[in-house]
Design a protein around this motif. Structure first.
Motif, PDB file in Angstrom:
ATOM      1  N   ASP A  27       0.815  -1.220   0.000  1.00  0.00           N
ATOM      2  CA  ASP A  27       0.000   0.000   0.000  1.00  0.00           C
ATOM      3  C   ASP A  27       0.848   1.270   0.000  1.00  0.00           C
ATOM      4  O   ASP A  27       0.504   2.248  -0.662  1.00  0.00           O
ATOM      5  CB  ASP A  27      -0.935   0.015   1.208  1.00  0.00           C
ATOM      6  N   ASP A  28       1.955   1.272   0.745  1.00  0.00           N
ATOM      7  CA  ASP A  28       2.812   2.459   0.791  1.00  0.00           C
ATOM      8  C   ASP A  28       3.455   2.738  -0.569  1.00  0.00           C
ATOM      9  O   ASP A  28       3.508   3.884  -1.017  1.00  0.00           O
ATOM     10  CB  ASP A  28       3.901   2.300   1.853  1.00  0.00           C
ATOM     11  N   HIS A  29       3.927   1.688  -1.227  1.00  0.00           N
ATOM     12  CA  HIS A  29       4.516   1.867  -2.562  1.00  0.00           C
ATOM     13  C   HIS A  29       3.464   2.359  -3.545  1.00  0.00           C
ATOM     14  O   HIS A  29       3.733   3.238  -4.369  1.00  0.00           O
ATOM     15  CB  HIS A  29       5.137   0.568  -3.066  1.00  0.00           C
ATOM     16  N   TRP A  30       2.268   1.778  -3.485  1.00  0.00           N
ATOM     17  CA  TRP A  30       1.178   2.204  -4.362  1.00  0.00           C
ATOM     18  C   TRP A  30       0.875   3.685  -4.159  1.00  0.00           C
ATOM     19  O   TRP A  30       0.682   4.427  -5.113  1.00  0.00           O
ATOM     20  CB  TRP A  30      -0.060   1.352  -4.144  1.00  0.00           C
ATOM     21  N   HIS A  31       0.840   4.113  -2.904  1.00  0.00           N
ATOM     22  CA  HIS A  31       0.551   5.517  -2.620  1.00  0.00           C
ATOM     23  C   HIS A  31       1.597   6.437  -3.268  1.00  0.00           C
ATOM     24  O   HIS A  31       1.250   7.449  -3.892  1.00  0.00           O
ATOM     25  CB  HIS A  31       0.499   5.748  -1.104  1.00  0.00           C
ATOM     26  N   LEU A  32       2.881   6.089  -3.157  1.00  0.00           N
ATOM     27  CA  LEU A  32       3.941   6.896  -3.775  1.00  0.00           C
ATOM     28  C   LEU A  32       3.828   6.898  -5.299  1.00  0.00           C
ATOM     29  O   LEU A  32       3.967   7.943  -5.944  1.00  0.00           O
ATOM     30  CB  LEU A  32       5.317   6.371  -3.355  1.00  0.00           C
ATOM     31  N   GLN A  34       1.111   6.340  -7.083  1.00  0.00           N
ATOM     32  CA  GLN A  34      -0.098   7.072  -7.449  1.00  0.00           C
ATOM     33  C   GLN A  34       0.125   8.586  -7.393  1.00  0.00           C
ATOM     34  O   GLN A  34      -0.287   9.310  -8.308  1.00  0.00           O
ATOM     35  CB  GLN A  34      -1.223   6.649  -6.503  1.00  0.00           C
ATOM     36  N   LEU A  35       0.773   9.065  -6.346  1.00  0.00           N
ATOM     37  CA  LEU A  35       1.070  10.502  -6.241  1.00  0.00           C
ATOM     38  C   LEU A  35       1.961  10.970  -7.388  1.00  0.00           C
ATOM     39  O   LEU A  35       1.712  12.024  -7.986  1.00  0.00           O
ATOM     40  CB  LEU A  35       1.753  10.817  -4.909  1.00  0.00           C
ATOM     41  N   GLU A  38      -0.086  11.148 -10.575  1.00  0.00           N
ATOM     42  CA  GLU A  38      -0.969  12.317 -10.570  1.00  0.00           C
ATOM     43  C   GLU A  38      -0.206  13.595 -10.912  1.00  0.00           C
ATOM     44  O   GLU A  38      -0.734  14.472 -11.589  1.00  0.00           O
ATOM     45  CB  GLU A  38      -1.648  12.461  -9.208  1.00  0.00           C
ATOM     46  N   ARG A  48      -4.709  -0.339 -10.262  1.00  0.00           N
ATOM     47  CA  ARG A  48      -3.882  -1.185  -9.401  1.00  0.00           C
ATOM     48  C   ARG A  48      -4.498  -2.560  -9.235  1.00  0.00           C
ATOM     49  O   ARG A  48      -5.698  -2.694  -9.015  1.00  0.00           O
ATOM     50  CB  ARG A  48      -3.739  -0.548  -8.027  1.00  0.00           C
ATOM     51  N   THR A  50      -3.202  -6.373  -7.119  1.00  0.00           N
ATOM     52  CA  THR A  50      -2.268  -6.701  -6.046  1.00  0.00           C
ATOM     53  C   THR A  50      -1.758  -8.138  -6.053  1.00  0.00           C
ATOM     54  O   THR A  50      -0.882  -8.473  -5.254  1.00  0.00           O
ATOM     55  CB  THR A  50      -2.915  -6.436  -4.673  1.00  0.00           C
ATOM     56  N   TRP A 137      10.657   8.834  -7.028  1.00  0.00           N
ATOM     57  CA  TRP A 137       9.476   8.311  -7.729  1.00  0.00           C
ATOM     58  C   TRP A 137       8.995   9.301  -8.778  1.00  0.00           C
ATOM     59  O   TRP A 137       8.640   8.922  -9.895  1.00  0.00           O
ATOM     60  CB  TRP A 137       8.340   7.982  -6.749  1.00  0.00           C
TER      61      TRP A 137
END
Length: 161
Positions: A27-32, A34-35, A38, A48, A50, A137
């Motif tokens: 989840d943390d990697h996905w958040h980075l 995704q940001l 964007e 995404r 998993t 990233w």
């Protein structure tokens, strides 16, 4: 045609129906990721999945519902086990797979030479060691945009038989 980040080149067909499949279980990697998408690749829809089943089901659903296939797949190798990453890659790149034309970039924290060698053996398009912070990233996604969306010609977003 080169465009600044967040400005879509009008004549570039890579941006038409553009989606990016990110296979990432963390989840943390996905958040980075995704940001960064964007901020630097906002014209592209990031999807995404998993795990193996979810990824293959997503691709199958795209083909059944005549939805656009992703233009590119970013595949985390360790999901959490590397056999899961290999399983996805092998199934996508299998000679009878309808998805074999899709470029697959392996993303991993591993810089193990065996992982890299096997990645290419199983048909990955490239292998990237994951960045470690948000700034890296963003730089990675900007480079991804420049190369994959603004430089190369990507395959059609429809299945080719």
């Amino acid at each position: 045609m080169i465009a600044k980040a967040n400005s879509q080149p009008v004549s570039n067909p890579n941006f038409k129906h553009a989606s990016l499949l990110v296979v990432e279980d963390n989840d943390d990697h996905w958040h980075l990721i995704q940001l960064a998408i964007e901020r630097s690749l906002s014209e592209v829809k990031a999807v995404r999945t998993t795990n193996v089943e979810e990824t293959l089901n997503y691709l199958h659903t795209c083909s059944l519902q005549a939805r656009d296939l992703p233009k590119l797949i970013l595949l985390d190798l360790y999901l959490p086990d590397r056999q899961d990453g290999w399983n996805i890659l092998k199934q996508i790149k299998h000679s009878s797979s309808p998805y074999k034309q899709l470029p697959v970039v392996i993303l991993s924290y591993s810089s193990n030479r065996d992982d890299i060698t096997e990645s290419y053996f199983y048909g990955s398009t490239s292998y990237i060691t994951k960045p470690s912070d948000m700034g890296e990233w963003e730089k990675y996604i900007q480079t991804l945009r420049l190369y994959w969306w603004e430089t190369v010609t990507l395959p059609n977003d429809r299945l080719a038989f």
